[in-house]
Motif scaffolding. Structure first.
Motif, PDB file in Angstrom:
ATOM      1  N   ARG A 165      87.127 -60.085  98.830  1.00 29.77           N
ATOM      2  CA  ARG A 165      85.921 -59.613  99.508  1.00 29.77           C
ATOM      3  C   ARG A 165      84.738 -59.953  98.621  1.00 29.77           C
ATOM      4  O   ARG A 165      84.756 -59.683  97.422  1.00 29.77           O
ATOM      5  CB  ARG A 165      85.976 -58.110  99.790  1.00 29.77           C
ATOM      6  CG  ARG A 165      84.865 -57.621 100.727  1.00 29.77           C
ATOM      7  CD  ARG A 165      84.985 -56.133 101.012  1.00 29.77           C
ATOM      8  NE  ARG A 165      86.163 -55.811 101.781  1.00 29.77           N
ATOM      9  CZ  ARG A 165      86.210 -55.833 103.112  1.00 29.77           C
ATOM     10  NH1 ARG A 165      85.140 -56.171 103.812  1.00 29.77           N
ATOM     11  NH2 ARG A 165      87.317 -55.498 103.746  1.00 29.77           N
ATOM     12  N   LEU A 196      73.931 -64.900 101.753  1.00 31.92           N
ATOM     13  CA  LEU A 196      75.178 -65.412 102.313  1.00 31.92           C
ATOM     14  C   LEU A 196      75.341 -66.919 102.127  1.00 31.92           C
ATOM     15  O   LEU A 196      76.450 -67.442 102.234  1.00 31.92           O
ATOM     16  CB  LEU A 196      75.266 -65.068 103.807  1.00 31.92           C
ATOM     17  CG  LEU A 196      75.784 -63.671 104.143  1.00 31.92           C
ATOM     18  CD1 LEU A 196      75.665 -63.402 105.634  1.00 31.92           C
ATOM     19  CD2 LEU A 196      77.219 -63.509 103.690  1.00 31.92           C
ATOM     20  N   LEU A 205      82.872 -67.003 108.583  1.00 32.85           N
ATOM     21  CA  LEU A 205      81.852 -66.000 108.901  1.00 32.85           C
ATOM     22  C   LEU A 205      81.928 -65.555 110.359  1.00 32.85           C
ATOM     23  O   LEU A 205      81.751 -64.378 110.674  1.00 32.85           O
ATOM     24  CB  LEU A 205      80.469 -66.545 108.577  1.00 32.85           C
ATOM     25  CG  LEU A 205      80.155 -66.764 107.098  1.00 32.85           C
ATOM     26  CD1 LEU A 205      78.816 -67.463 106.928  1.00 32.85           C
ATOM     27  CD2 LEU A 205      80.157 -65.442 106.342  1.00 32.85           C
ATOM     28  N   LEU A 262      78.128 -68.185  99.827  1.00 35.66           N
ATOM     29  CA  LEU A 262      79.540 -67.937 100.108  1.00 35.66           C
ATOM     30  C   LEU A 262      80.429 -69.070  99.615  1.00 35.66           C
ATOM     31  O   LEU A 262      81.452 -68.846  98.955  1.00 35.66           O
ATOM     32  CB  LEU A 262      79.749 -67.720 101.607  1.00 35.66           C
ATOM     33  CG  LEU A 262      81.200 -67.463 102.036  1.00 35.66           C
ATOM     34  CD1 LEU A 262      81.725 -66.172 101.437  1.00 35.66           C
ATOM     35  CD2 LEU A 262      81.307 -67.424 103.564  1.00 35.66           C
ATOM     36  N   THR A 300      85.055 -63.197 110.579  1.00 35.26           N
ATOM     37  CA  THR A 300      85.204 -62.043 109.687  1.00 35.26           C
ATOM     38  C   THR A 300      83.965 -61.163 109.630  1.00 35.26           C
ATOM     39  O   THR A 300      83.999 -60.110 108.988  1.00 35.26           O
ATOM     40  CB  THR A 300      85.542 -62.490 108.246  1.00 35.26           C
ATOM     41  OG1 THR A 300      84.463 -63.288 107.724  1.00 35.26           O
ATOM     42  CG2 THR A 300      86.832 -63.291 108.189  1.00 35.26           C
ATOM     43  N   THR A 301      82.877 -61.576 110.263  1.00 37.54           N
ATOM     44  CA  THR A 301      81.660 -60.766 110.226  1.00 37.54           C
ATOM     45  C   THR A 301      81.090 -60.629 111.641  1.00 37.54           C
ATOM     46  O   THR A 301      81.514 -61.314 112.570  1.00 37.54           O
ATOM     47  CB  THR A 301      80.575 -61.402 109.335  1.00 37.54           C
ATOM     48  OG1 THR A 301      79.991 -62.535 110.015  1.00 37.54           O
ATOM     49  CG2 THR A 301      81.145 -61.856 108.011  1.00 37.54           C
ATOM     50  N   VAL A 356      82.059 -59.748 102.692  1.00 38.18           N
ATOM     51  CA  VAL A 356      82.710 -60.713 103.571  1.00 38.18           C
ATOM     52  C   VAL A 356      84.176 -60.809 103.174  1.00 38.18           C
ATOM     53  O   VAL A 356      84.491 -61.211 102.052  1.00 38.18           O
ATOM     54  CB  VAL A 356      82.047 -62.103 103.462  1.00 38.18           C
ATOM     55  CG1 VAL A 356      82.766 -63.107 104.361  1.00 38.18           C
ATOM     56  CG2 VAL A 356      80.570 -62.024 103.825  1.00 38.18           C
TER      57      VAL A 356
END
Length: 491
Positions: free
Chosen positions: A275, A281, A144, A284, A147-148, A208
């Protein structure tokens, strides 16, 4: 033990990626642990120690190598093979049970005391359930962070940490870096999956991006062909041309509906681009593990080829399609119900029945996404529905309702930690569930790699074509499910 460790050291010296995730090695002089394929200079043997899990290496005081990222490796196929409490516990921890239900919840699902589970895991893999879950949370947090653009506090709770302080302490302990430093070290945009189009879900997120690692070889084309043949409209879809397809499907997750997209093109590189669009979240880790099971990404193709290639009848099939994966399940209850629904039908016939079922009883998404419009009906919904007007025979309606009732009331549980043998006996005791249905549920919904499926007509036909002896299935163990899939899908 010395011989085993010497063999492991030889794998490290040769940078053999086949052993990534099977074990980890740590270097006393640097204080880091790595995957066997780490490209760094091979350390001296006297400075190296070996661990079954990343959590065990972390517990011994080592931090993750920033070069080879040992936390981002395929899982060990051993945990899918093993039917004992350790194998079952590892599968449940991977699914996020400890984060959602604690160690007591894990122990309750396994039918053991928390102390027994702690003792057996520590003895076998060098770390208890809390340490294993902590290592998994750390990996989720790194993904996370890199990538975010979420705030650190949001990432902490999304990854399953109880507090921001716990999150910060864990990141420092595992990576010897602060969350900010990890974020600043994120790869250039070219290292992030970019082939997925901009999709806005009902949650308003762009998703994500992550990579689902697997061992090579991987017959990605055959895997996507199998998914395409059985894709259920509204629940699943494939877009793009062969070689560059994207598989999309809806997911029923603890925090709400989700949508997953997995690309075919990068399979030869050792990962599948993915994705995830999530309502919460915190789902995940669970969503990632379910996709790994669906695509059979923790398989050990080398071990499968070695065993099945020794059978003269199977050797040509294994050589022709190295790295064949057995499609698993992203939702075990859904998979089991679809297997029973499609029993004896062609893929097209099963798709028609499934489409009618989803249209009548599926849960609509708040906002459709491309061709994805519904979640598959829950077992509880099917158990209480009349199932009339769907083109089903009375016998199939009764069987579907019986299985749905058993799943809904907990008589049959298909979670990753289920006792496979006991669950199979329970399934066979249900009216309308025969050996064929139970075998396919055990293979796909429970992810058992050792089911020969000799009751399957297509497997028997494949055996005749290949010249396989019906009494020779023992030589396929523990990879009988792969043998059956080679035989069923042989050209």
């Amino acid at each position: 033990m010395t011989m085993v460790e010497d063999s492991r050291y030889e794998a490290v010296r040769s940078r053999d990626a086949r052993f990534d995730g099977v074990f980890f090695f740590a270097v006393a002089t640097t204080g880091i642990y790595c995957r066997p394929s780490c490209p760094a200079i091979t350390p001296k043997r006297r400075n190296v120690s070996f661990y079954r899990t990343a959590a065990a290496a972390q517990g011994a005081g080592y931090r993750a190598c920033r070069r080879c990222r040992p936390d981002a490796v395929p899982g060990s196929a051993e945990w899918n093979v093993r039917a004992d409490v350790v194998g079952r516990a590892m599968r449940l921890i991977g699914d996020g049970v400890v984060d959602r239900e604690g160690v007591a919840g894990l122990a309750g699902r396994l039918g053991y005391s928390a102390r027994q589970v702690q003792r057996q895991l520590t003895a076998e893999v060098g770390a208890g359930p809390i340490a294993l879950a902590r290592a998994q949370r750390g990996h989720t947090a790194r993904v996370l962070l890199q990538t975010t653009d979420l705030q650190a506090a949001e990432i902490a709770f999304a990854a399953g940490f109880a507090s921001v302080r716990q999150f910060n302490d864990t990141i420092r302990a595992i990576y010897a870096a602060t969350p900010t430093e990890l974020r600043e070290a994120r790869r250039a945009p070219s290292g992030v999956p970019t082939r997925f189009g901009p999709v806005t879900t009902e949650h308003g997120t762009a998703g994500v991006p992550l990579r689902l690692a697997h061992r090579l070889p991987c017959a990605t084309g055959a895997l996507f062909d199998g998914l395409a043949a059985h894709a259920l409209p509204g629940i699943e879809e494939l877009t793009g041309a062969p070689g560059a397809r994207i598989y999309r499907r809806t997911l029923r997750l603890p925090g709400g509906p989700g949508i997953a997209e997995v690309g075919e093109r990068s399979g030869a590189a050792g990962w599948l681009e993915c994705r995830l669009h999530l309502t919460d979240l915190r789902d995940l880790t669970t969503a990632t593990q379910r996709l790994r099971r669906l695509f059979d990404l923790d398989a050990d193709p080398g071990a499968v080829a070695e065993r099945l290639g020794a059978d003269p009848a199977l050797a040509p099939l294994v050589t022709a399609r190295p790295g064949l994966r057995v499609p698993g399940s992203a939702d075990p209850d859904e998979t089991a119900l679809r297997i029973l629904l499609g029993r004896g039908l062609t893929p097209a016939g099963a798709r028609r029945r499934g489409t009618a079922l989803v249209a009548a009883l599926g849960q609509p998404l708040g906002r459709p996404s491309g061709g994805l419009t519904h979640l598959f009906p829950t077992a509880a919904t099917l158990a209480g529905a009349p199932l009339a007007g769907l083109g089903l025979t009375g016998e199939r309606r009764a069987g579907l309702r019986t299985l749905a009732t058993a799943l809904a009331d907990g008589t049959v549980a298909l979670d990753p930690g289920a006792d496979r043998a006991a669950t199979t006996r329970l399934l066979l005791a249900l009216p309308g569930v025969g050996a064929w249905t139970a075998g396919h549920i055990r293979t796909r919904a429970l992810g058992d790699p050792d089911v020969p499926l000799t009751d399957d007509r297509e497997v028997r036909a494949g055996m005749r074509r290949a010249g396989a002896h019906p009494g020779g299935t023992e030589r396929w163990r523990p990879w009988s499910s792969y043998a059956a899939y080679y035989l069923r899908t042989a050209p």
